[in-house]
Design an enzyme around this catalytic site. Structure first.
Site, PDB file in Angstrom:
ATOM      1  N   ASP A 253       0.836  -1.195   0.000  1.00  0.00           N
ATOM      2  CA  ASP A 253       0.000   0.000   0.000  1.00  0.00           C
ATOM      3  C   ASP A 253       0.870   1.244   0.000  1.00  0.00           C
ATOM      4  OD1 ASP A 253      -2.386  -1.552   0.229  1.00  0.00           O
ATOM      5  OD2 ASP A 253      -1.983  -1.787   2.368  1.00  0.00           O
TER       6      ASP A 253
ATOM      7  N   ASP B 142       0.363   5.493   0.582  1.00  0.00           N
ATOM      8  CA  ASP B 142      -0.487   6.620   0.950  1.00  0.00           C
ATOM      9  C   ASP B 142       0.131   7.904   0.415  1.00  0.00           C
ATOM     10  OD1 ASP B 142      -2.093   4.834   2.284  1.00  0.00           O
ATOM     11  OD2 ASP B 142      -1.149   5.180   4.227  1.00  0.00           O
TER      12      ASP B 142
ATOM     13  N   ASP C 209       2.767   9.731  14.042  1.00  0.00           N
ATOM     14  CA  ASP C 209       3.034   9.062  15.310  1.00  0.00           C
ATOM     15  C   ASP C 209       4.515   8.793  15.558  1.00  0.00           C
ATOM     16  OD1 ASP C 209       3.186   7.177  13.319  1.00  0.00           O
ATOM     17  OD2 ASP C 209       1.552   5.924  14.064  1.00  0.00           O
TER      18      ASP C 209
END
Length: 485
Positions: free
Chosen positions: A106, A108, A186
């Site tokens: 994936d 992003d 994070d």
């Protein structure tokens, strides 16, 4: 007065102190006191605005990322955004894994375009999310997640940013720039940005250095960041297990104390996190870290109780996770139904034994125990019915597998959950919960031909190996006719 002529300016007060030291010995003895000077220097540092640090830009020649390892759909999304005048970066785990030499599944994209602005560039795109709105852009069969640069939630209006009484962010639709977005992420290893506009990596938080050091480090104050989103505690453990990294001491320190905050997370979200934690190929090592930082009892409390009471429960839990990891590495099919069956079985088995001791027959006791333990688990992690129903069928078949007389064995093999129940039986034998033997019989029965299977069943009936008697032994149509005299 000093350089600026300002009485309140710390620079000027230091200069004045130095003048007193040269002209007035008595005054110098007072004003050059070490505590006074240290205080003035400290105030001077606070008064001076810190210089704004820019990103570390790693140019094309100094990193190993190649476009050949990036999804064509992700490259298409970036190009459309850039052609429309917006910034576009691959961000997060995709960049991290590319640096580590992996092939991310994936990708992003982060951009300065709002979801509404980006949506018009992609046919069939959808804006999703409530806590933070994102865009799903469909390119062929791939869906690329596009997020707008985030800002600090304290800068947003009440309808855009809201926190709970525990400090958890409930709404966070506050937009910012690239730097604020990086500092809102994070962990440092997830705050790396790669762009095809110059083919450079932008690093605001030292993520590249932490990758080199194989370290998971929180951006900002760990306690505050965990309170904003307690799931970050699970993410820290997951990344450490997945990447074989260590968790930085300051990042790990609050985990045990803040672990109860996981009870505030929606069970549906924790179910999704559980799949990432335990069904990504590093389930066993993740389990060990979750135990070390005392997070496991807040995910599977009934299992955690049994781990402390029974070595068999610990062995079964570890072996189930180990088997799942092996199947994933071998690209074999896995299902949460089997894993949940293994994790909850020690508690179900213990509860069933209590009911049997009170006089409840074994099968009804199993049904009651399964209902009680499953209902308790639903308060922590959701279990969709497509998994909870097969899970309970696996448990039920544990009491039907010993029943092999007549045609029961053949009918059992036709059950849609037979294979999962058979694997679960082998797992129980391997961990020493039940005596070995039954699993080997079923292994041979599956490999035998029709004639051999009939011989196995007849041999079993002659030896009395089947747990339940046949219909003839109970009477019925084989009973002797009553005689009258």
């Amino acid at each position: 007065m000093g350089k600026h002529g300002h009485r309140a300016c710390p620079h000027c007060r230091v200069a004045k102190a130095q003048q007193g030291f040269s002209g007035h010995p008595r005054m110098a003895a007072v004003e050059t006191d070490s505590r006074m000077l240290n205080n003035l220097i400290t105030r001077m540092k606070r008064w001076r605005k810190p210089a704004k640090q820019g990103p570390r830009v790693i140019t094309r020649n100094n990193h190993n990322i190649s476009r050949q390892n990036i999804s064509r759909a992700a490259l298409t999304v970036m190009k459309r955004l850039q052609d429309a005048g917006y910034q576009a970066f691959i961000v997060g785990g995709g960049v991290r894994d590319l640096i580590l030499g992996g092939h991310p599944k994936d990708f992003d994209i982060a951009t300065d375009a709002t979801p509404e602005q980006a949506k018009v560039l992609f046919r069939g795109a959808r804006i999703v999310g409530r806590r933070f709105r994102i865009l799903h852009a469909r390119i062929g069969r791939e869906v690329i997640e596009v997020t707008t640069f985030r800002g600090h939630h304290t800068d947003g209006e009440e309808h855009n940013a809201r926190q709970s009484e525990h400090g958890m962010l409930l709404r966070d639709n506050v937009y910012g720039d690239l730097e604020s977005d990086a500092k809102r992420r994070d962990f440092t290893v997830n705050a790396l940005y790669y762009t095809t506009n110059g083919f450079a990596i932008h690093d605001y938080t030292g993520g590249v250095e932490d990758i080199d050091r194989r370290l998971i480090r929180m951006i900002g104050t760990p306690v505050t960041r965990y309170k904003e989103d307690p799931v970050r505690m699970l993410r820290a453990v997951r990344f450490a297990a997945k990447l074989d990294f260590s968790i930085e001491n300051k990042t790990a320190a609050p985990l045990k104390e803040l672990a109860p905050l996981l009870r505030n997370i929606a069970p549906a979200r924790l179910f999704d996190e559980m799949l990432k934690l335990l069904m990504s190929g590093q389930g066993e090592s993740t389990f060990e870290l979750l135990q070390r930082y005392e997070l496991w009892p807040h995910l599977f409390p009934d299992n955690a109780v049994q781990l402390g009471n029974s070595p068999t429960a610990l062995a079964l839990t570890r072996q189930a996770l180990r088997n799942t990891d092996q199947r994933i590495c071998a690209d074999m099919r896995v299902t949460p139904a089997f894993l949940y069956a293994a994790l909850l079985w020690p508690a179900v088995n213990a509860e069933q034994q209590k009911l049997v001791e009170k006089g409840t027959p074994p099968v009804p006791a199993l049904i009651q125990a399964a209902q009680k333990i499953t209902s308790a688990q639903l308060a922590h992690t959701a279990i969709p019915k497509r998994f909870s129903i097969p899970m309970r069928e696996i448990w039920d078949l544990q009491y039907r597998l010993p029943q092999r007389s007549g045609s029961r064995a053949l009918r059992m093999m036709e059950h849609p959950r037979f294979r999962a129940a058979y694997d679960f039986l082998l797992l129980r034998e391997e961990c020493g919960e039940i005596e070995a033997g039954l699993g080997q019989w079923w292994t041979q029965f599956q490999q035998a031909d029709d004639e051999q299977r009939q011989q196995m069943v007849r041999k079993l009936q002659r030896s009395g190996g089947s747990r339940h008697r046949g219909r003839g032994s109970r009477g019925g149509r084989h009973r002797k006719p009553r005689t009258t005299g």
